[in-house]
Design an enzyme around this catalytic site. Structure first.
Site, short mmCIF file in Angstrom:
data_model
loop_
_atom_site.label_atom_id
_atom_site.label_comp_id
_atom_site.label_asym_id
_atom_site.label_seq_id
_atom_site.Cartn_x
_atom_site.Cartn_y
_atom_site.Cartn_z
CB CYS A 85 -0.87 -0.03 1.26
SG CYS A 85 -1.85 1.45 1.51
CB CYS A 121 -3.11 3.88 -5.42
SG CYS A 121 -4.39 2.99 -4.52
#
Ligand code: DGL
Length: 266
Positions: free
Chosen positions: A77, A191
């Protein structure tokens, strides 16, 4: 260094984004046992404050490494990594691999000198990204846009729903409308959710734009850090969620296709 061949690699994200990293890992370490953790109770991270993310990620990973004894933790992440990687490394003994925006390879690829960066709102404002830009994209222009809608689009897509075309078009239009945005030829998917919908993004940007993400580099880094270790995947891997949401089962087919066959709540 672990001598238990069944010791897992813990792959952590707020949701399904980490599956883009898991897919790259499977290619080079198919025998590695993985526990996939989705902090769905905290999703989306991109809309939280730095303090909330740092506290949440350090706390969860602390408890999880104690309980699950992974050989390595991958924070799959960008939001969590750009904010909390240093803090997590300070408190955990286990090796940690983070995910940070792939600005360096994008700078090597661009011909126009203008790079777009799509991330969460929290990621694009990080000093970590400023430092990567200063170090690796000198002389280039980096145009950043925070696109929380794309996180929801990827979550829905992996549940078998169709992707909301409007959310894709709005993200593309926002980057293009920024100064120099019309000259973007390379887009960093900063992302881990976004590579999951790259075909939709590519269709909207058109053939002149290439995409870069960090998944392969992360997989190679994990392989390097675990070199010489034995891996044995005896059973289908486990996915853990932090909240028991009745719609979770909609994700199971996608997770099964990623080699995950057991599901539980942490
Ligand atoms: N997948 C995450 C990332 O790479 C964030 C998604 C979110 O929780 O907002 O930044």
């Amino acid at each position: 260094m672990t001598d238990d061949p069944a010791a897992p690699i813990l792959m952590f994200d707020s949701g399904v984004g980490g599956l883009s990293v898991l897919s790259a890992l499977r290619t080079i370490l198919p025998q590695a046992p993985v526990i996939y953790v989705a902090d769905n109770a905290g999703l989306p991270y991109g809309q939280k404050t730095e303090a909330e993310i740092a506290a949440r990620v350090s706390g969860l990973l602390g408890r999880m490494t104690e309980r699950l004894r992974p050989r390595l933790v991958c924070i799959a992440c960008n939001t969590a990594s750009t904010i909390a990687l240093a803090a997590v490394r300070d408190v955990l003994e286990v090796p940690i691999v983070g995910t940070v925006p792939a600005i360096k390879p994008a700078a090597a690829l661009t011909r126009t000198g203008v790079i777009g960066l799509l991330g969460t709102e929290a990621t694009i404002r990080q000093g970590y990204v400023d430092r990567l830009e200063a170090q690796f994209a000198k002389g280039k222009i980096l145009v950043r846009h925070g696109a929380p809608e794309l996180v929801s689009a990827a979550e829905s897509y992996l549940r078998g729903e169709s992707v909301d075309r409007g959310s894709i078009d709005r993200a593309v239009a926002a980057l293009r409308a920024m100064p120099d945005g019309d000259r973007i030829d390379t887009v960093v998917l900063a992302c881990t959710h976004f590579p999951l919908i790259v075909d939709h993004l590519s269709a909207a940007f058109g053939p002149s734009v290439r995409f870069v993400d960090g998944a392969e580099g992360i997989a190679r880094r994990i392989a390097h850090l675990t070199e010489g270790q034995r891996f044995e995947r005896r059973d289908p891997d486990l996915a853990l969620f932090t909240r028991n949401d009745p719609t979770l089962s909609e994700l199971f087919p996608t997770l099964r296709a990623s080699g995950i066959g057991c599901f539980s709540v942490f």
